[in-house]
Design a protein around this motif. Sequence first.
Motif, PDB file in Angstrom:
ATOM      1  N   GLU A  67      44.358  43.421  48.892  1.00 37.32           N
ATOM      2  CA  GLU A  67      44.288  44.329  47.973  1.00 37.32           C
ATOM      3  C   GLU A  67      44.208  45.942  48.622  1.00 37.32           C
ATOM      4  N   GLU A  71      47.239  48.417  48.697  1.00 37.78           N
ATOM      5  CA  GLU A  71      46.905  49.839  48.092  1.00 37.78           C
ATOM      6  C   GLU A  71      47.208  51.067  49.064  1.00 37.78           C
ATOM      7  N   ARG A  84      48.719  32.251  42.676  1.00 35.04           N
ATOM      8  CA  ARG A  84      48.336  33.595  42.295  1.00 35.04           C
ATOM      9  C   ARG A  84      47.204  34.139  41.506  1.00 35.04           C
ATOM     10  N   SER A  88      42.701  37.129  41.805  1.00 37.48           N
ATOM     11  CA  SER A  88      41.525  37.767  41.210  1.00 37.48           C
ATOM     12  C   SER A  88      40.333  36.670  40.761  1.00 37.48           C
ATOM     13  N   ASP A  89      40.678  35.586  41.038  1.00 36.04           N
ATOM     14  CA  ASP A  89      39.522  34.467  40.844  1.00 36.04           C
ATOM     15  C   ASP A  89      39.330  33.467  41.965  1.00 36.04           C
ATOM     16  N   GLU A 106      33.799  41.856  44.005  1.00 31.23           N
ATOM     17  CA  GLU A 106      34.979  41.371  43.150  1.00 31.23           C
ATOM     18  C   GLU A 106      36.564  41.302  43.681  1.00 31.23           C
ATOM     19  N   PHE A 107      37.213  40.782  43.086  1.00 34.86           N
ATOM     20  CA  PHE A 107      38.607  40.867  43.786  1.00 34.86           C
ATOM     21  C   PHE A 107      39.643  40.886  42.667  1.00 34.86           C
ATOM     22  N   HIS A 108      40.769  41.714  43.048  1.00 36.26           N
ATOM     23  CA  HIS A 108      41.629  41.926  42.118  1.00 36.26           C
ATOM     24  C   HIS A 108      43.035  41.820  42.709  1.00 36.26           C
ATOM     25  N   GLU A 109      43.975  41.374  41.730  1.00 34.87           N
ATOM     26  CA  GLU A 109      45.493  41.396  42.338  1.00 34.87           C
ATOM     27  C   GLU A 109      45.822  42.878  42.742  1.00 34.87           C
ATOM     28  N   GLU A 111      48.449  45.911  43.010  1.00 33.62           N
ATOM     29  CA  GLU A 111      49.200  46.486  41.919  1.00 33.62           C
ATOM     30  C   GLU A 111      50.734  45.853  41.629  1.00 33.62           C
TER      31      GLU A 111
END
Length: 230
Positions: A67, A71, A84, A88-89, A106-109, A111
Motif C-alpha cells: 500500500e 500510494e 486479494r 486488507s485482512d 491496520e492493512f488496506h488495499e 487504491e
Amino acid sequence: MLVTGFPAGMFQTNCYVLAQEGSSDCVVVDPGQDATEPLLRFLGESGLTPEAVLLTHGHLDHTWSVEPVCEKFGIPAYIHDEDRFMLSDPLRGTGPTLAALLGDAEFHEPERVVDLNSGTSLELAGIEFGVLHTPGHTQGSVVFTIDVETPDGTLAIALTGDTLFAGSIGRTDLPGGDHEQLLRSIATTLLPLDDATVVLPGHGGQSTIGQERASNPFLVGLAGPEQGKL
C-alpha cells in the motif's frame, strides 16, 4: 535488463526490481515488511520509477509494504483474485499466529488493484510477464515469467514466490494451503519449463528448474505434466 532484489524484514522476503536497459520505468515484485525504505533508496539512486507492483501471493510477508509503495507512486497492485482478501485482512491467510506480531497495525488495499488471470501476459515497463497460476501454498499463488536477452541468447526467469525454493517448496500448513495441490502445480506448471530457467524465489537464493528437478528432495518422482494426477 536489470533484474535485482534484496531480502527485507524479519521474514527476509525477497523484493525484486525489474527494468529494461536504459529505461526509467520499472516493476516491483513482492515488497514485504520493511521493504519501503531500502526500495525507495534504490529507486532514487537508480533513477527508476515503478509502473506497478506485482504480488506472487497474498501472505503478509510479501505484501506488507504494497500500500505505501503504490500510494507513493500512484500505481496499481496486481494479485490473483483468490488472494486479494489478504490485502486488507492478512490474518485470514496466516491464522492467529501473527496476531501478536501485528498488534494494532491496520492493512488496506491499495487504491487500484488488478486481478491476475492465469495464462495471460502483462506488459509493464516494457517487460512482458507471463502469469502462471500455481495454487497450493495459497489458492492465489502465481509465478511470473520473463525472457531476458543476453549475449548468449534468451534467458528465461521465473519469479516463483513461495511455490518453489532452492532445495525446498512452500509450506502448506496455513489457511488455504494444500500439499498435494502444490506438488501438482509444480509438476504441471513449473517442471515443464526449460532446465536453464532461472528460479528467483520469495526467500533464499536463486536456482534453476534443472537443478531443482535433479536435487530438490520434495520433487522426487515429479517429472512433468504427466504427474498431474498426484
